[in-house]
Design an enzyme around this catalytic site. Structure first.
Site, mmCIF file in Angstrom:
data_model
loop_
_atom_site.group_PDB
_atom_site.id
_atom_site.type_symbol
_atom_site.label_atom_id
_atom_site.label_comp_id
_atom_site.label_asym_id
_atom_site.label_seq_id
_atom_site.Cartn_x
_atom_site.Cartn_y
_atom_site.Cartn_z
ATOM 1 N N TYR A 1 -31.792 23.291 0.780
ATOM 2 C CA TYR A 1 -32.533 23.747 1.962
ATOM 3 C C TYR A 1 -32.484 22.646 3.020
ATOM 4 O O TYR A 1 -33.208 21.661 2.968
ATOM 5 C CB TYR A 1 -33.964 24.052 1.546
ATOM 6 C CG TYR A 1 -34.769 24.872 2.531
ATOM 7 C CD1 TYR A 1 -34.869 26.247 2.387
ATOM 8 C CD2 TYR A 1 -35.465 24.271 3.568
ATOM 9 C CE1 TYR A 1 -35.640 27.005 3.260
ATOM 10 C CE2 TYR A 1 -36.230 25.012 4.448
ATOM 11 C CZ TYR A 1 -36.316 26.377 4.293
ATOM 12 O OH TYR A 1 -37.076 27.122 5.159
ATOM 13 N N TYR B 1 -30.406 30.033 10.171
ATOM 14 C CA TYR B 1 -31.668 29.806 9.462
ATOM 15 C C TYR B 1 -32.318 31.153 9.177
ATOM 16 O O TYR B 1 -32.968 31.748 10.036
ATOM 17 C CB TYR B 1 -32.603 28.928 10.296
ATOM 18 C CG TYR B 1 -33.910 28.619 9.603
ATOM 19 C CD1 TYR B 1 -33.995 27.580 8.695
ATOM 20 C CD2 TYR B 1 -35.057 29.377 9.844
ATOM 21 C CE1 TYR B 1 -35.187 27.284 8.044
ATOM 22 C CE2 TYR B 1 -36.245 29.100 9.199
ATOM 23 C CZ TYR B 1 -36.310 28.043 8.306
ATOM 24 O OH TYR B 1 -37.484 27.761 7.656
#
Length: 380
Positions: free
Chosen positions: A282, A332
């Site tokens: 991430y 994202y």
């Protein structure tokens, strides 16, 4: 009978800065793609879940739009990336326990044209934030910047080390036609010249703001009949003391959530860091990739700068990271697009960005000091 939970289908929309569509439309498109990819019918979906920041369509809305039958399980988690892998792991347990047969998980957002997560002032000023906001310490980039500054002071990490991560993610995106930054290459000089956001982090240290959606279908290995399924080998959720946000009481600003969960994550899968073929980390910020590399045990503490600078995280390196370009250069979608990339890698369907002989992938999601992770494996 032992049930092996697998990811059997993946769907996604185009990623953009301005979708011109509602989050429900985006969620439904991605969901239909995942259902088709799993070679099942809409009626087969009997559980739906999502995680969000009050910026998406609810599972009941998506179920209605799809036209599913009755649901035996549903979940709508308010939370950031820390909930990503935990929600997938929970859904896997639901399938393993027989509470549902086909679980749809989606994340849909207009993160650029709608509600922007990084907007200053959008969060609550209650609780601990009332003591932080007056000093300009209120958004995720400021939290990451404080940690990066400490890592630099303690271990000699440089902007060039962070730049190696940003440049690698952008290089990866050039081999990914779906990436927002495909066709927009970047050099180290470009990185070093970009404007500051919260020192020592600059614009290109920060992930994209993106409109789009991703969905996956989780079922049992025996029910997966279409493309190669990907086994969910293990998952873990962990948080340390004072884990709401790393402020003055956090024990070590240079560490992140993996130190609280890595032992159980690897132990449950029966593997170690050296066994991981590809890491989909991430990457909300360049620094958090660097810290996770250390805290998952891929290198010793304080040496991740040297590790990333050596080219180890490139597709041909010892630990390929985010071959899709990640949140920094693909888009994202709150991390679910990195799960989709792990599935593509383990299926062997990642085309020009394929990591050779990829059989095990680690995927992470976090809110700095608390987070979750998955180990996924090819069924072959």
């Amino acid at each position: 009978m032992t049930v092996t939970p697998v990811i059997a289908g993946v769907g996604r929309t185009a990623f953009s800065r301005r979708s011109g569509r509602t989050v429900l439309e985006l969620a439904t498109e991605a969901a239909l793609g995942a259902i088709a990819d799993a070679a099942i019918a809409v009626d087969d979906i009997d559980a739906i879940a999502t995680y969000h920041d009050n910026d998406t369509a609810s599972p009941s809305e998506v179920a209605s739009d799809l036209g599913t039958g009755p649901l035996t399980w549903s979940q709508s988690v308010v939370g950031g990336g820390s909930e990503l892998c935990a929600l997938i792991g929970t859904a896997a347990d639901v399938v393993a326990d027989g509470r549902a047969s086909h679980v749809l998980i989606y994340r849909a957002m207009n993160g650029a044209s709608g509600i922007r997560m990084g907007d200053y002032g959008t969060g609550s000023a209650a609780g601990y934030r009332q003591f932080m906001a007056p000093y300009g310490y209120a958004t995720p980039v400021e939290v990451a910047a404080m940690a990066a500054a400490r890592h630099m002071a303690q271990y000699g990490t440089t902007r060039e080390h962070l730049g190696a991560i940003a440049v690698t993610m952008r290089e990866n995106a050039q081999r990914n036609p779906a990436a927002v930054m495909n066709g927009r290459p970047m050099t180290m000089d470009d990185y070093l010249a970009c404007r500051p956001i919260a020192e020592p982090l600059h614009l290109l240290d920060c992930c994209l703001e993106t409109d789009g959606a991703v969905a996956i279908v989780i079922t049992s290995a025996t029910d997966a009949t279409a493309r190669p399924a990907v086994e969910i080998r293990s998952w873990a959720y962990g948080a340390g003391p004072h884990s709401v946000v790393p402020y003055e009481k956090y024990p070590d600003l240079t560490t992140m959530f993996p130190i609280w969960l890595r032992e159980q994550l690897f132990e449950r899968a029966g593997v170690g860091p050296a066994d991981i073929d590809v890491a989909c980390l991430y990457d909300a910020f360049t620094y958090t990739v660097l810290s996770q590399i250390e805290d998952f045990g891929f290198c010793d503490k304080g040496l991740a700068g040297e590790f990333v600078g050596s080219g180890a995280i490139a597709t041909g390196g010892s630990l390929p990271v985010n071959p899709n370009g990640g949140l920094l250069s693909e888009g994202y979608i709150h991390g679910l697009n990195n799960v989709a990339e792990a599935v593509a890698q383990l299926r062997g369907s990642a085309a020009d960005r394929q990591v050779p002989d990829a059989h095990l992938a680690l995927v992470s999601g976090y809110s700095f000091s608390r987070g979750s992770a998955l180990i996924l494996g090819s069924a072959a």
